[in-house]
Design a protein around this motif. Structure first.
Motif, PDB file in Angstrom:
ATOM      1  N   GLU A  62       0.827  -1.237  -0.164  1.00 53.17           N
ATOM      2  CA  GLU A  62       0.040   0.099  -0.051  1.00 53.17           C
ATOM      3  C   GLU A  62       0.882   1.218   0.176  1.00 53.17           C
ATOM      4  N   VAL A  63       1.993   1.231   0.790  1.00 52.97           N
ATOM      5  CA  VAL A  63       2.797   2.297   0.964  1.00 52.97           C
ATOM      6  C   VAL A  63       3.470   2.595  -0.685  1.00 52.97           C
ATOM      7  N   HIS A  64       3.821   1.634  -1.202  1.00 56.14           N
ATOM      8  CA  HIS A  64       4.476   1.634  -2.543  1.00 56.14           C
ATOM      9  C   HIS A  64       3.277   2.230  -3.286  1.00 56.14           C
ATOM     10  N   LEU A  65       2.371   1.781  -3.535  1.00 54.92           N
ATOM     11  CA  LEU A  65       1.138   2.095  -4.437  1.00 54.92           C
ATOM     12  C   LEU A  65       0.851   3.646  -4.273  1.00 54.92           C
ATOM     13  N   MET A 107      -1.636  -8.894  -5.419  1.00 55.50           N
ATOM     14  CA  MET A 107      -2.710  -8.741  -6.428  1.00 55.50           C
ATOM     15  C   MET A 107      -3.823  -7.945  -5.548  1.00 55.50           C
ATOM     16  N   ARG A 108      -4.266  -8.502  -4.418  1.00 53.19           N
ATOM     17  CA  ARG A 108      -5.238  -7.935  -3.407  1.00 53.19           C
ATOM     18  C   ARG A 108      -5.111  -6.246  -3.071  1.00 53.19           C
ATOM     19  N   ALA A 109      -3.913  -6.093  -2.879  1.00 52.38           N
ATOM     20  CA  ALA A 109      -3.461  -4.646  -2.615  1.00 52.38           C
ATOM     21  C   ALA A 109      -3.593  -3.859  -3.868  1.00 52.38           C
ATOM     22  N   ILE A 110      -3.322  -4.301  -4.952  1.00 49.73           N
ATOM     23  CA  ILE A 110      -3.480  -3.589  -6.426  1.00 49.73           C
ATOM     24  C   ILE A 110      -5.085  -3.274  -6.434  1.00 49.73           C
ATOM     25  N   ALA A 111      -5.792  -4.357  -6.340  1.00 53.72           N
ATOM     26  CA  ALA A 111      -7.116  -4.345  -6.462  1.00 53.72           C
ATOM     27  C   ALA A 111      -7.999  -3.312  -5.456  1.00 53.72           C
ATOM     28  N   ARG A 112      -7.394  -3.526  -4.114  1.00 51.83           N
ATOM     29  CA  ARG A 112      -7.970  -2.479  -3.177  1.00 51.83           C
ATOM     30  C   ARG A 112      -7.759  -1.064  -3.725  1.00 51.83           C
ATOM     31  N   PHE A 113      -6.469  -0.819  -4.040  1.00 51.60           N
ATOM     32  CA  PHE A 113      -6.018   0.477  -4.401  1.00 51.60           C
ATOM     33  C   PHE A 113      -6.805   1.057  -5.694  1.00 51.60           C
ATOM     34  N   THR A 144      -9.355   4.351  -5.379  1.00 51.08           N
ATOM     35  CA  THR A 144      -8.781   5.494  -6.375  1.00 51.08           C
ATOM     36  C   THR A 144      -9.819   5.669  -7.484  1.00 51.08           C
ATOM     37  N   GLY A 145     -10.591   4.927  -7.728  1.00 57.85           N
ATOM     38  CA  GLY A 145     -11.389   4.654  -8.901  1.00 57.85           C
ATOM     39  C   GLY A 145     -10.660   4.881 -10.240  1.00 57.85           C
TER      40      GLY A 145
END
Length: 167
Positions: free
Chosen positions: A61-64, A95-101, A105-106
């Motif tokens: 999450e920090v990375h994204l 993958m879950r972190a990216i999907a949540r991000f 963010t929309g």
């Protein structure tokens, strides 16, 4: 200790971001390679961390949130927005972190989840770039805002000052 790789923008910035987190034991700055079609060397870092202190979910999450995960800028392909996994179990977490991000963010994230294949360290004069001289104009302009963001939004894992630990 676990390892994970991150790529996204300048590795000076990425290194400084992860050095500012509790539970991060080492950040190796350089160039990362994955499998085709992402087999060109791209700027990135290898983060060694204690999952008992900071989770892979938080690191992702920090990375994204501290690089242009939704942008497309990549001069000469040397900037690749990616999470490089060392173990199969890390893939699902990333993958879950990216999907949540993307949901939050929309906007679709262009961050890839790739297997880690190789690493070449950057030149020694660029290692610990922020820690060796945080007053550089580049550090003030690009890294300081990211560190301020981490202190505001990830206070539970943020070090009070990114220069607190020796390189």
């Amino acid at each position: 200790m676990e390892k994970i790789g991150f790529g996204g923008g300048c590795h000076w910035c990425t290194e400084g971001v992860f050095q500012a987190l509790k539970g991060v034991l080492q950040v190796a700055q350089g160039f990362i390679q994955s499998e085709a079609p992402s087999d060109t060397w791209a700027e990135g870092v290898i983060v060694s961390f204690d999952p008992g202190v900071v989770s892979l979910e938080i690191l992702a999450e920090v990375h994204l949130r501290t690089h242009s995960a939704n942008g497309t800028y990549s001069p000469g392909g040397r900037y690749r927005s990616a999470i490089y996994v060392f173990e199969a179990e890390q893939r699902d977490t990333a993958m879950r972190a990216i999907a949540r991000f993307a949901t939050e963010t929309g906007a679709a994230s262009r961050t890839l989840v790739l297997p880690f294949l190789g690493f070449k360290p950057s030149d020694g004069r660029y290692q610990n770039y922020y820690r060796t001289d945080p007053s550089r104009p580049f550090c003030r302009r690009y890294i300081d805002p990211k560190l301020n963001y981490i202190r505001r939004h990830f206070a539970e894992v943020a070090l009070p000052d990114a220069t607190d630990r020796a390189p």
